[in-house]
Design an enzyme around this catalytic site. Structure first.
Site, PDB file in Angstrom:
ATOM      1  CG  HIS A 163      17.302  37.335   6.893  1.00 16.53           C
ATOM      2  ND1 HIS A 163      17.117  36.843   7.666  1.00 16.53           N
ATOM      3  CD2 HIS A 163      16.081  37.753   6.146  1.00 16.53           C
ATOM      4  CE1 HIS A 163      16.597  36.661   7.290  1.00 16.53           C
ATOM      5  NE2 HIS A 163      15.219  37.104   7.540  1.00 16.53           N
ATOM      6  CG  ASP A 206      21.314  34.667   3.118  1.00 16.61           C
ATOM      7  OD1 ASP A 206      20.499  33.560   2.244  1.00 16.61           O
ATOM      8  OD2 ASP A 206      20.764  34.944   3.981  1.00 16.61           O
ATOM      9  CD  GLN A 254      14.355  36.463  -0.057  1.00 17.65           C
ATOM     10  OE1 GLN A 254      13.393  36.652  -1.169  1.00 17.65           O
ATOM     11  NE2 GLN A 254      13.415  37.139   1.197  1.00 17.65           N
ATOM     12  CE  LYS A 298      13.529  33.060   3.840  1.00 19.07           C
ATOM     13  NZ  LYS A 298      12.059  33.846   3.610  1.00 19.07           N
ATOM     14  CB  CYS A 313      14.431  39.414   9.392  1.00 12.43           C
ATOM     15  SG  CYS A 313      13.463  38.280  10.291  1.00 12.43           S
TER      16      CYS A 313
END
Ligand SMILES: Cc1ncc(COP(=O)(O)O)c(C=O)c1O
Ligand SMILES: Cc1ncc(COP(=O)(O)O)c(C=O)c1O
Lengths: 399, 146, 399, 146
Positions: A112, A189, A192, A215, A353
């Site tokens: 991302h 990261d 998600q 999220k 993104c």
């Protein structure tokens, strides 16, 4: 998964964009309201009971986050604005001494922008280099290439746990092992991953782990950076201000201990408290049940979508969770998005993104659906119906 | 479905798929880039302007049906028009796609009237026009409708 | 000022700590709830209507903020986490090229840590110097000394509009004029001004102006940085991520236009929307009426407090608004705070994130009361009663 | 008012104003700083330890009545005690001021029992003790109860 009653907004919309932000359960919304009505005060400062109570509730969430991602110490949990700020914090602090001129930073081709641009900014400033870990056509990290990318100059690996476009769950445990063999720290990261999988940072042995409250069914404005104590101690402070200091004078300022060293100024108190309630909510449902539910939806949706001629899915790893990105003939995703929206179905259309990933697959944009705990088979049925309308509008019939 | 049919009229889909004036103008007096970061619509406008008149115009790029059709229709519409006329046309066109009002006969451009029901798509329909405006004002930066 | 009905929490507490954070009116709390129940979506990204609506509401607040502080352009309004982040943003971005080795930064002796430490951090990094603008015993900037501090090396002035300890309203318009005569830009810390005064950044001609939502009846997690277009254009981007880019590739990334260049990642959407409602609320009451109301309370409280023997007030400028800091004999502020809290009165005790100012007045700590729109004369009466109990506990009687 | 009187007993206010052992020990074998950034309480502890026994102890500093009285009472209480005894005393004391329980006779330290009704003040009452603990463990950093 009988949770729809907790999300009043879903009466009005078929929401397939949880990858962008999730809807919030009633309990989270109520907690924010209750905080302002009953407990609102600034924290870490007031000697009065109201402020003490707010502080206690705030710090309790740090404990909850620690437990949720299975960290060892709550002082390793730093509150930020979101994944983006968490990654910027690490990039900026490490650029003071750990990463230097001519050093190399490895990031993957499926990152991302939030895990690309912060590294580009510091690389440009200090004269470091970014090297890209290639991915296969199925959308998986090329582990062998990754292994070969390490040199004596490699100082950082930054990689996503789960791709927001391809849905791939990367073999980060293995990647971390490889990086550590080369004495290189790893930032993951997790934006998600955390909403969909049970994450154990201690088992992964990652050095940094970043994610966003919004999220994972929590409010906007809050993110988390997990960092190993040894790294957090080594890093210089991030921003200056109240709370992050021990003593200030014009001659010499000393910094507060962890985690406060990295938390300058008044934090987003009410939303941190909302995040705590979101974690309670997720724990109550159980992360395992969530993963299973979303895997089931993924399987059904993949099967149904594959029946549509000219529909091409990007990301076909075996290790994949609730995201499907696709293109449909030469119909632009933006047009697909508009037509589905007209049918009350919210999907994402664009570069997500992740422009370099679009380049990798040589498309300007994709349409993406992403699942949350509240999605159902019925949502998928509606999606398929919506895509038929897309075809009709563009004068093609799905057989 | 009706609003959708209004938006995606035959002519729009056809122009979207087979845009007119879709080429490079080698001897362009002006070249201008336009970009919509939200959906990635992207185009380059080529222009031959002489004595305040747009003598020739073309474009290349990629994007949604609305943006491509609009660019295609625009290039047809402003060719051989004076800069003043082109600017006026943009004003009228803007009124059409935002408020579904048209004070003048906009010719083929009128097929984009359906955009007025889809405020989110106004940016797509105006990308080419904003790029033209920038080209005529000799801006150097990429135009963005985001 | 008939607003107490809007603040249910005030039924339970006599709140004299609005300088730390204000309570929130019902309409702000409700707006956050309504957003999550009806409009929640990520912004600047979705092509669907829900996301467009959220984006519109979010961007509308930028307009509102622009009007509230009388800025010229809404692209000059950048959303941050708070005053602290706003100041760090400027310090960090200006340290790339504007402020260099051996350059000088002027800050006043009455600054909050948030307007000291960010400058110290960059000064240390690049080898710049901090010079301190002295203040008088009354708690006012020494304007003549200020004038003399400028040299060819002076590159920045950072000064608070209103002191969070002394209540002094600084002559910042004059200070900005002087700085501009020397070609030096000025950042104004407006955290304690915006909730109490009508602020006009265009008239002040300041280059940067920073403040926090949570101190002006809005939610936590949101702050504002106003910056003049010319400066914002010159500055490099702040953090990397989604939204702040135009195009990303591994070879070359270009940045988005103002204000997005400075807003990486998902912002605190719901709380920005809450801030918009807080601004509406303040406008409805009228900033002029607010200033008058709080001035009246200040006058009454000052008079009453001065009757207490051995009570010493710090900050006696003619230009002062609703903050009173004091010491009481040798009774430690922390003890005063506890006793008042026991009487249900919330005041602040400590160094107020202004340790250098404590040094200036040679006390380790002070007790502070600060007013908001909801305070009344009755609150002052209760305070005075509370202070009598403090005396009693410490075996002294107020005559 | 009762809880307040419980907290601010005569002896606490008296010790707060006129703390015992409030001086520098020139020949201290150990010197340790303690700090509570929240309210600015600050003290330096001086210690002469020999063969596991605290032979002498003093402090200097400034802070609220609770923290000063607690430091004063602590220095009295641990003087001539072994390190083990001092550590045990801290445990007992901690129990007293957090849960108002006391398993043993804590002597004068018991006057601080009222702190248990004021959780916000536990940090003040324990600053001296935490500093002592750090001193005995030979830590070098300033102790902070924040
Ligand atoms: C993989 C990934 N990383 C980072 C981000 C950025 O998160 P945020 O915008 O909350 O900072 C996102 C969300 O868009 C994401 O999907
Ligand atoms: C004058 C002043 N500046 C800056 C700040 C910091 O504000 P925040 O904590 O919201 O970033 C405060 C509030 O404590 C303040 O009073």
């Amino acid at each position: 998964m009988n949770v729809r009653k907790d999300f009043p907004i879903l009466e009005k919309i078929i929401y397939l964009d949880s990858g962008a932000t999730t809807q919030k359960p009633r309990c989270v919304i109520d907690a924010i309201q209750k905080f302002y009505l009953e407990d609102n005060a600034n924290i870490h400062r007031g000697v009065y009971e109201l402020s003490q109570r707010a502080t206690k509730k705030f710090e309790h969430v740090r404990e909850q986050v620690k437990n949720f991602i299975h960290a060892e110490h709550s002082h390793e949990i730093i509150f930020t604005r979101g994944t983006t700020e968490s990654i910027n914090l690490v990039a900026q602090c490490l650029s003071h001494n750990h990463i230097q001129k001519d050093d190399e930073i490895l990031i993957s081709a499926m990152e991302h922008h939030s895990n690309i641009v912060p590294w580009q900014l510091i690389a440009e400033k200090i004269g470091a280099k970014i090297k890209v870990i290639p991915i296969t056509d199925l959308g998986e990290i090329e582990l062998e290439s990754f292994r070969k990318l390490f040199t004596a100059k490699t100082k950082m690996v930054a990689v996503t746990h789960v791709s927001n476009v391809l849905g791939t769950v990367n073999p980060i445990k293995e990647m971390i092992r490889i990086a550590h063999e080369n004495n290189v720290p790893v930032l993951v990261d997790g934006a998600q991953a955390v909403p969909h999988l049970s994450v154990n940072v201690t088992e992964l042995d990652c050095d940094f782990y970043a994610f966003s409250s919004h999220k994972m069914y929590g409010p906007t404005g809050v993110g988390v950076l997990y960092g190993k104590t040894e790294w957090l101690k080594k890093m210089p402070p991030y921003q200056g201000g109240g709370d992050m200091i021990e003593r200030v004078s014009f001659e010499k300022t000393t910094y507060n201990k962890l985690p406060y060293k990295f938390e300058a100024g008044t934090p987003d108190i009410s939303n941190v408290i909302g995040l705590g309630v979101a974690i309670d909510y997720l724990n109550q449902i159980g992360m395992h049940a969530i993963t299973e539910h979303e895997k089931k939806l993924l399987a059904i949706a993949t099967e149904e979508l594959k029946k549509i001629p000219e529909l091409k899915i990007f990301g076909e790893s075996e290790n994949k969770i609730g995201v499907i990105s696709f293109t449909l003939n030469d119909i632009h995703p933006h047009d697909i998005g508009t037509i589905l929206d007209h049918e009350n179905i919210a999907v994402r259309a664009g570069h997500h993104c992740a422009m370099p990933l679009m380049q990798r697959f040589n498309v300007p944009a994709m349409t993406r659906i992403s699942f949350g705990i509240y999605n159902t088979e019925k949502d998928i049925e509606n999606l398929i119906k919506g895509l038929k309308i897309v075809h009709e509008v563009f004068h093609e019939r799905i057989t | 479905m009706n609003e959708l049919r209004e938006l995606y009229q035959e002519m729009i889909i056809e122009h979207g798929r087979h845009p007119r004036n879709f080429c490079v103008l080698e001897n362009a007096s002006c070249k201008q880039e336009g970009f919509n970061p939200l959906c990635g619509d992207h185009l380059i406008l080529f222009l031959i302007e002489k004595n305040g008149v747009i003598e020739n115009i073309s474009f290349q790029g990629s994007g949604c049906a609305i943006s491509m059709a609009s660019a295609s229709l625009m290039t047809d519409a402003v060719k051989n028009k004076s800069i003043k006329e082109a600017e006026k046309l943009f004003q009228q066109f803007h009124l059409l796609i935002t408020e579904n009002k048209s004070e003048e006969n906009l010719g083929k451009l009128a097929v984009l009237a359906g955009v007025s029901e889809f405020p989110a798509r106004v940016k797509c329909a105006t990308l080419a026009w904003h790029t033209l405006k920038a080209a005529l004002q000799n801006e150097t930066q990429t135009v963005s409708t985001e």
